[in-house]
Design a protein around this motif. Sequence first.
Motif: not given
Length: 291
Positions: A211-226
């Motif tokens: 979809a064009g999104y970086d999982p690592v960016d999501y980890f930084a924005r929402y830490p611990g949620r994955f």
Amino acid sequence: MSSTANSRRDFLRLALGSAALAGAGGMLSQGTALADRPAVGPHRVPPGHIGIQLYTVRSLMTHDPQGTLDALGEIGYATVGVSGRYGHTPQEFRAMLDRAGLRAVLTHLSLDAVRGDWQRELDNAHVLGVDSVVVPSLPSSLWTPEGYRQVAAEFEAAGRAAREAGLRFLYHNHDFDFRTVDGQVLYDILLTETDPAHVNFEIDLYWAIHAGYDPVDYFARYPGRFPVFHVKDRAPDGSFEDVGYGTIDFRRIFRQRRLSGVKEYVVEHDQPQDPLVSARRSFDTLWSLRF
């Protein structure tokens, strides 16, 4: 599992790993994302947390569930994600897993299941022995900000009940979850409008990247949620590929394991030509990967 069974599994794991390095694993040297980067770093995927989503082998599970589970155990998988029980009761399915030496860490349950007898589903999850109950997808009728806010509220209630039952409640994404509608990324609504104490995420790495999104960016924005990764690779043309044979840089993603909160690494391939060959190739990649 008996010591004999453990020895057999260890032997098979070593044999398959050697075969991968000498034969099929040679394909990793042909320009794949993992082979193109040096194998640096002291870390590895914990062997007891290498799993496979049974959706990958669904064509085999339909005809021979016990034989298929046995084969996955012999490849070396420690865990599975359950994708339906193929006509078996939770008790029967658990017995088959136990016989194969596999531990179910999650089970996929539909939104309709959440809206139905949720307590029964949680009870069944306990019989299977899972840690997490996961909604794998949302119907297109809900692909709006209003729909996702509605679902976030439903997930909150279901997640609270799951936590009280000693289970995690997770949502599994597809590419449609990353649509921007009225200026809002739908996936972000679920992250911002749910409590991490009740709702978290099984991130499908392929679909996020597709979809064009970086999982690592999501980890930084929402830490611990994955706490769960769906480990699925992407071919250059965008199709599905066995883990390690496509374009996704798993080393880069896995290095953020602490930031993400990941506990389980669950292989999946949606359309494998030969499910067990695909399962073996992906296992060998995760078993040998260092990051």
